[in-house]
Design an enzyme around this catalytic site. Structure first.
Site, PDB file in Angstrom:
ATOM      1  N   HIS A 308       0.855  -1.187   0.000  1.00 46.08           N
ATOM      2  CA  HIS A 308       0.000   0.000   0.000  1.00 46.08           C
ATOM      3  C   HIS A 308       0.887   1.231   0.000  1.00 46.08           C
ATOM      4  CE1 HIS A 308      -3.107   2.846   1.239  1.00 46.08           C
ATOM      5  NE2 HIS A 308      -3.973   1.948   0.832  1.00 46.08           N
ATOM      6  N   ASP A 366      -7.983  -5.174   0.212  1.00 43.47           N
ATOM      7  CA  ASP A 366      -8.520  -5.979  -0.888  1.00 43.47           C
ATOM      8  C   ASP A 366      -8.182  -7.457  -0.784  1.00 43.47           C
ATOM      9  OD1 ASP A 366      -9.716  -3.890  -2.349  1.00 43.47           O
ATOM     10  OD2 ASP A 366      -7.730  -3.205  -2.904  1.00 43.47           O
TER      11      ASP A 366
HETATM   12  N1  ACO Z   1       4.087  -7.629  -4.842  1.00 44.12           N
HETATM   13  C1  ACO Z   1       5.430  -7.645  -5.021  1.00 44.12           C
HETATM   14  N2  ACO Z   1       6.232  -6.558  -4.846  1.00 44.12           N
HETATM   15  C2  ACO Z   1       5.622  -5.418  -4.495  1.00 44.12           C
HETATM   16  C3  ACO Z   1       4.227  -5.326  -4.299  1.00 44.12           C
HETATM   17  C4  ACO Z   1       3.458  -6.488  -4.476  1.00 44.12           C
HETATM   18  N3  ACO Z   1       2.144  -6.480  -4.301  1.00 44.12           N
HETATM   19  N4  ACO Z   1       3.903  -4.066  -3.950  1.00 44.12           N
HETATM   20  C5  ACO Z   1       5.055  -3.381  -3.928  1.00 44.12           C
HETATM   21  N5  ACO Z   1       6.097  -4.187  -4.249  1.00 44.12           N
HETATM   22  C6  ACO Z   1       7.511  -3.810  -4.295  1.00 44.12           C
HETATM   23  C7  ACO Z   1       7.824  -2.981  -5.539  1.00 44.12           C
HETATM   24  O1  ACO Z   1       8.242  -3.784  -6.602  1.00 44.12           O
HETATM   25  C8  ACO Z   1       8.920  -2.067  -5.015  1.00 44.12           C
HETATM   26  O2  ACO Z   1      10.117  -2.791  -5.031  1.00 44.12           O
HETATM   27  P1  ACO Z   1      11.531  -2.013  -5.321  1.00 44.12           P
HETATM   28  O3  ACO Z   1      11.668  -0.988  -4.241  1.00 44.12           O
HETATM   29  O4  ACO Z   1      12.553  -3.098  -5.257  1.00 44.12           O
HETATM   30  O5  ACO Z   1      11.398  -1.407  -6.688  1.00 44.12           O
HETATM   31  C9  ACO Z   1       8.538  -1.808  -3.561  1.00 44.12           C
HETATM   32  O6  ACO Z   1       7.753  -2.967  -3.168  1.00 44.12           O
HETATM   33  C10 ACO Z   1       7.731  -0.551  -3.340  1.00 44.12           C
HETATM   34  O7  ACO Z   1       6.605  -0.607  -4.208  1.00 44.12           O
HETATM   35  P2  ACO Z   1       5.995   0.661  -4.951  1.00 44.12           P
HETATM   36  O8  ACO Z   1       5.404   0.211  -6.260  1.00 44.12           O
HETATM   37  O9  ACO Z   1       6.977   1.775  -4.997  1.00 44.12           O
HETATM   38  O10 ACO Z   1       4.865   1.054  -3.960  1.00 44.12           O
HETATM   39  P3  ACO Z   1       3.689   2.001  -4.312  1.00 44.12           P
HETATM   40  O11 ACO Z   1       3.420   2.741  -3.057  1.00 44.12           O
HETATM   41  O12 ACO Z   1       3.933   2.791  -5.519  1.00 44.12           O
HETATM   42  O13 ACO Z   1       2.521   0.982  -4.693  1.00 44.12           O
HETATM   43  C11 ACO Z   1       0.663  -0.401  -4.595  1.00 44.12           C
HETATM   44  C12 ACO Z   1       1.489   0.653  -3.847  1.00 44.12           C
HETATM   45  C13 ACO Z   1       0.203   0.154  -5.959  1.00 44.12           C
HETATM   46  C14 ACO Z   1      -0.590  -0.688  -3.768  1.00 44.12           C
HETATM   47  C15 ACO Z   1       1.493  -1.677  -4.772  1.00 44.12           C
HETATM   48  O14 ACO Z   1       1.887  -2.163  -3.509  1.00 44.12           O
HETATM   49  C16 ACO Z   1       0.763  -2.737  -5.577  1.00 44.12           C
HETATM   50  O15 ACO Z   1       0.804  -2.716  -6.800  1.00 44.12           O
HETATM   51  N6  ACO Z   1       0.060  -3.686  -4.878  1.00 44.12           N
HETATM   52  C17 ACO Z   1      -0.753  -4.660  -5.552  1.00 44.12           C
HETATM   53  C18 ACO Z   1      -2.062  -4.017  -5.993  1.00 44.12           C
HETATM   54  C19 ACO Z   1      -3.014  -3.763  -4.840  1.00 44.12           C
HETATM   55  O16 ACO Z   1      -3.202  -4.605  -3.974  1.00 44.12           O
HETATM   56  N7  ACO Z   1      -3.638  -2.583  -4.871  1.00 44.12           N
HETATM   57  C20 ACO Z   1      -4.634  -2.191  -3.852  1.00 44.12           C
HETATM   58  C21 ACO Z   1      -4.166  -1.043  -3.051  1.00 44.12           C
HETATM   59  S1  ACO Z   1      -5.297  -0.718  -1.749  1.00 44.12           S
HETATM   60  C22 ACO Z   1      -6.527   0.148  -2.469  1.00 44.12           C
HETATM   61  O17 ACO Z   1      -6.389   0.866  -3.413  1.00 44.12           O
HETATM   62  C23 ACO Z   1      -7.838  -0.006  -1.886  1.00 44.12           C
END
Ligand code: ACO
Length: 427
Positions: A308, A366
């Protein structure tokens, strides 16, 4: 006003400039850069808004490090346990929990405005039967902008209030109709003897030709789902609503913009994506391979329902939904649901994996909500529509809050990276 300042040294220009620091009631302070460009001819750059407070707001507070979520100061756990969704809606929109008389008035208004205009129903027939419910909802809610000519002075508190009530009240009927249309079943109108959550369930699953008994435990679970999704401060869809509203746009059009943003798989569409992912994983023994894919930077696969932007701890909503999911599955005789078994095992393995621990990736709201909604009978394409029904309360609360402010239109600038000045060939 602020009496503390941050000082920036622009070493190449040999001068410095102090910027006020604004303090909120909770959480980090913010450097007020509003006059930075006019004073210093330099802008701040923050794509993705990771370090930007886009506005001041008194509605919802999140401490992502500690996993805390407050609506108007109250912890989400206390609200979800003791209050109904309509009480929460009153709290979020007005600032206070209602007393019994205020609640009676509020619920009476919601009942009065929960019908869909007959002409609105005809819009549905313009959509393909296989259209995604969120596509239908964007269209239908946007189309509501063309109604209610009698109450369109959105600078007046009365018309603001009526638009807010109309949006919250009609959204369950709009969502349910987008589903019943897709399966060819005539719509069921609201039943004003039922509460908000029960009414949504009977419009979703009842046939117009026979009585529909709402299961009280499922109604309670629905109420909790709505409460937990009602608001979440400046997320992508809420920020979209606020930006659209800053231009003075019609509130129904603003909420349609919020629905469009919510639809994306990185936002509200994630619970649908979680279920697809769990189905693809199939069984707990396939989890290690999925975890390995999620960790592989060359693979676009992410563990849906994990991570998140704000929470670097367990999302408190996820913990509540996980327990409700267990209760509902047991109530329905689905204790051995294979998707739940896979989800619980996935959570266990991920939370003991160095990759997820070091990046502070925990289950978000979620992760379990799709399993719960599916057990309650919702097809996966309706999951985000349920989220939209709940989040309408938050969007409307932010719209009402924004209408009290006078900061003008939201208009970000940019760091230009295109061609420098050039001229077309005059030959
Ligand atoms: N699975 C694997 N790796 C992940 C995940 C994941 N679900 N989420 C983040 N990471 C990793 C990224 O690859 C990144 O790695 P790095 O630093 O080596 O490049 C690091 O963790 C940070 O991730 P970001 O993408 O920078 O985090 P951001 O804050 O931009 O993204 C998000 C948040 C979009 C929710 C992301 O965690 C994601 O895509 N999760 C899956 C989708 C999801 O569940 N969305 C629902 C969000 S809650 C809502 O809207 C109600």
């Amino acid at each position: 006003m602020s009496n503390t300042f941050a000082t920036f040294e622009f070493t190449d220009e040999q001068h410095s400039h102090a910027l006020p620091i604004l303090k909120g009631t909770l959480g980090p302070s913010a450097i007020d850069v509003r006059n930075m460009y006019s004073n210093q001819d330099i802008m701040t750059y923050d794509p993705g808004f990771r370090s930007t407070a886009s506005c001041q707001s008194g509605i919802t507070y999140i401490d992502g490090e500690k996993g805390v979520l407050l609506y108007r100061g109250y912890p989400i756990e206390e609200l979800a346990e003791r209050y109904s969704f309509t009480q929460i809606a009153h709290l979020l929109t007005s600032g206070e929990l209602p007393d019994s008389q205020q609640l009676a008035v509020f619920e009476k208004e919601l009942r009065r405005y929960n019908l869909l205009h007959d002409q609105v129903l005809s819009f549905y027939k313009g959509f393909r039967r296989d259209a995604h419910p969120m596509a239908v909802m964007v269209g239908v809610v946007g189309a509501l902008s063309a109604f209610y000519q009698d109450a369109q002075d959105y600078n007046s508190p009365d018309d603001q209030h009526r638009a807010a009530i109309r949006l919250i009240a009609k959204m369950p009927a709009i969502a349910a109709a987008s589903y019943t249309y897709s399966i060819g079943r005539p719509i069921r109108h609201p039943d004003n003897s039922l509460n908000f959550a029960s009414n949504f369930l009977q419009m979703m699953f009842g046939r117009p030709s026979e009585p529909y008994h709402v299961d009280p435990l499922l109604a309670k679970a629905m109420d909790q789902i709505l409460t937990l999704h009602a608001d979440h401060e400046q997320n992508a869809s809420t920020s979209t609503v606020r930006m659209a509203a800053s231009s003075g746009a019609n509130p129904f059009a603003c909420i349609a913009a919020g629905i469009a943003t919510l639809w994306g798989p990185a936002h509200g569409g994630a619970n649908e994506a979680v279920l697809n992912m769990l189905e693809n994983i199939g069984a707990p023994e396939n989890i290690p391979a999925a975890i390995a894919r999620a960790k592989d930077k060359k693979d676009p696969f992410r563990l849906m329902g994990f991570g998140h932007r704000v929470y670097r701890n367990y999302d408190p909503r996820s913990a509540l939904i996980r327990e409700t999911t267990k209760q509902v599955l047991a109530h329905l005789g689905m204790e051995n649901d294979p998707l739940m078994a896979t989800a619980l095992e996935l959570e266990r393995i991920a939370l003991s994996d160095e990759y997820f621990i070091s990046k502070k990736l925990y289950p978000n709201v979620d992760f379990y909500s799709g399993i719960l909604l599916r057990a309650m009978g919702f097809p996966s394409r309706m999951f985000t529509a349920v989220f939209a029904v709940a989040r309408t309360v938050g969007w409307v609360s932010h719209w009402l809050e924004l209408k009290q402010e006078a900061h003008g239109i939201d208009r970000p600038r940019q760091l230009y990276t295109g061609p420098t000045l050039r001229h077309v060939d005059k030959r």
